[in-house]
Design a protein around this motif. Structure first.
Motif, PDB file in Angstrom:
ATOM      1  N   ASP A 111       2.579   7.096   8.118  1.00 15.86           N
ATOM      2  CA  ASP A 111       3.878   7.473   8.698  1.00 15.86           C
ATOM      3  C   ASP A 111       5.051   6.754   8.019  1.00 15.86           C
ATOM      4  N   ARG A 112       5.032   6.701   6.691  1.00 14.96           N
ATOM      5  CA  ARG A 112       6.125   6.021   5.990  1.00 14.96           C
ATOM      6  C   ARG A 112       6.775   6.891   4.917  1.00 14.96           C
ATOM      7  N   TYR A 113       6.392   8.146   4.836  1.00 15.32           N
ATOM      8  CA  TYR A 113       6.914   8.906   3.684  1.00 15.32           C
ATOM      9  C   TYR A 113       8.394   9.231   3.813  1.00 15.32           C
ATOM     10  N   VAL A 114       8.916   9.307   5.048  1.00 15.90           N
ATOM     11  CA  VAL A 114      10.365   9.535   5.180  1.00 15.90           C
ATOM     12  C   VAL A 114      11.122   8.280   4.741  1.00 15.90           C
ATOM     13  N   GLU A 115      10.604   7.135   5.157  1.00 17.49           N
ATOM     14  CA  GLU A 115      11.198   5.851   4.725  1.00 17.49           C
ATOM     15  C   GLU A 115      11.154   5.744   3.192  1.00 17.49           C
ATOM     16  N   ALA A 116      10.026   6.107   2.616  1.00 14.73           N
ATOM     17  CA  ALA A 116       9.901   6.062   1.147  1.00 14.73           C
ATOM     18  C   ALA A 116      10.908   7.005   0.501  1.00 14.73           C
ATOM     19  N   TRP A 117      11.062   8.181   1.088  1.00 12.18           N
ATOM     20  CA  TRP A 117      12.000   9.158   0.516  1.00 12.18           C
ATOM     21  C   TRP A 117      13.427   8.610   0.525  1.00 12.18           C
ATOM     22  N   ARG A 118      13.814   7.946   1.621  1.00 11.14           N
ATOM     23  CA  ARG A 118      15.180   7.364   1.679  1.00 11.14           C
ATOM     24  C   ARG A 118      15.350   6.324   0.556  1.00 11.14           C
ATOM     25  N   SER A 119      14.282   5.558   0.285  1.00 13.00           N
ATOM     26  CA  SER A 119      14.358   4.586  -0.817  1.00 13.00           C
ATOM     27  C   SER A 119      14.514   5.292  -2.154  1.00 13.00           C
ATOM     28  N   LEU A 120      13.784   6.395  -2.341  1.00 13.31           N
ATOM     29  CA  LEU A 120      13.907   7.127  -3.620  1.00 13.31           C
ATOM     30  C   LEU A 120      15.323   7.672  -3.804  1.00 13.31           C
ATOM     31  N   VAL A 121      15.933   8.108  -2.705  1.00 13.20           N
ATOM     32  CA  VAL A 121      17.323   8.597  -2.786  1.00 13.20           C
ATOM     33  C   VAL A 121      18.233   7.467  -3.291  1.00 13.20           C
ATOM     34  N   GLU A 122      18.006   6.252  -2.783  1.00 12.65           N
ATOM     35  CA  GLU A 122      18.830   5.107  -3.225  1.00 12.65           C
ATOM     36  C   GLU A 122      18.522   4.740  -4.677  1.00 12.65           C
TER      37      GLU A 122
END
Ligand SMILES: NC(=O)c1ccc[n+]([C@@H]2O[C@H](COP(=O)([O-])OP(=O)(O)OC[C@H]3O[C@@H](n4cnc5c(N)ncnc54)[C@H](OP(=O)(O)O)[C@@H]3O)[C@@H](O)[C@H]2O)c1
Length: 273
Positions: A111-122
């Motif tokens: 359950d961390r892929y949304v968090e990971a995606w926000r990091s990729l955006v940054e």
């Protein structure tokens, strides 16, 4: 070499070279050969353990950075730690940015892929990767990402070959401007795809090999594709696919092969953590 325009205004060479299961001890030589043959798009991942060899081959090639397209991927256990994971990959590759950084699997149990995606955006905003995308995301994973972020992945890299075409994911991705990258485009040589009579008949008709016919089917389907091989003669063969075209009937007959089964050769994305 054909290019595909991505949803962030960049372009990607449609045909590249994959290095999954390329032995780290031989990666520099094998990627150097691929670059000599003419490949300019290399698909690696942190988990492949061969980013250093890819980096050494890039450095030794003398090819201007702007002519190369380099993808790497965030492994599942680093989804809460993407900035450090990307910096480690860049160090190994000897680069100050990659062209494309992907979340390797949704790993939904974490359950961390949304968090990971926000990091990729940054990381994209910081210039450490030009484009960002995902891999192995099925429709429910994409739906959740799109509902929790305004940034649409440039690509979804999924297992895709004639026996496993994932039409639901392909249709959904296309409706949302996400390009499909086919991994395992030759079925990872795990089923007799290259001996299928539909493929061999098309190969004979065009004076090409079965592998060239399958790669051509991916290209004409609009997929981005990067077959892997350890052998130079196959690198040449897999790259020599721009002097012929499958007819609509041949293309349709290969698309119809999914009905024959054979199916998935890799893991189901919901089971990988
Ligand atoms: N995102 C993901 O989870 C994921 C998963 C898997 C793969 N990938 C990416 O997709 C890339 C391609 O997929 P893949 O490597 O799994 O499988 P693949 O490209 O479908 O198949 C590779 C296999 O096909 C053989 N082969 C290559 N060219 C051939 C030819 N012309 N004739 C006959 N056999 C040939 C290779 O043998 P030799 O090497 O012995 O020539 C190897 O056994 C990977 O390298 C990686 O970059 C991503």
């Amino acid at each position: 070499m054909d290019s595909i325009a991505l949803n962030d205004g960049t372009t990607i060479p449609q045909l590249g070279f994959g290095v999954f299961k390329v032995d780290p001890a031989h990666t520099e030589r094998i990627v150097s050969e691929a670059l000599e043959v003419g490949y300019r798009h290399i698909d690696t991942a942190a988990i492949y353990g061969n980013e250093e060899g890819v980096g050494r081959a890039i450095a030794a090639s003398g090819i201007p950075r702007g002519e190369l397209y380099i993808t790497t991927k965030l492994w599942n256990d680093r989804q809460g730690d993407a900035p450090a994971a990307l910096r480690e990959s860049l160090d190994k590759l000897g680069l100050d940015r990659v062209d494309l950084y992907l979340i390797h699997w949704p790993a939904p149990a974490n359950d961390r892929y949304v968090e990971a995606w926000r990091s990729l955006v940054e990381l994209q905003a910081a210039g450490l990767t030009t484009s960002i995308g995902v891999a192995n995301f099925l429709v429910p994973h994409l739906e959740r990402l799109l509902s929790e972020s305004d940034v649409v992945p440039a690509v979804d890299q999924i297992e895709l070959h004639p026996a496993h075409q994932q039409p639901e994911t392909v249709v959904f991705a296309r409706e949302h401007g996400i390009h499909i990258e086919s991994w395992g485009p030759l079925g990872q040589a795990k089923y007799p795809l290259l001996e299928n009579p539909v493929i061999t008949a098309a190969a004979q008709a065009h004076g090409k090999s079965p592998a060239q016919v399958v790669i051509r089917w991916h290209l004409q389907s609009g997929f981005i594709v990067f077959p892997k091989t350890n052998h130079r003669e196959r690198m040449v063969e897999n790259f020599d696919v721009f002097d012929f075209a499958l007819t609509d009937a041949e293309q349709a007959a290969i698309t119809a092969l999914e009905a024959e089964g054979g199916g998935r050769v890799g893991s189901h994305p919901d089971t990988v953590n």
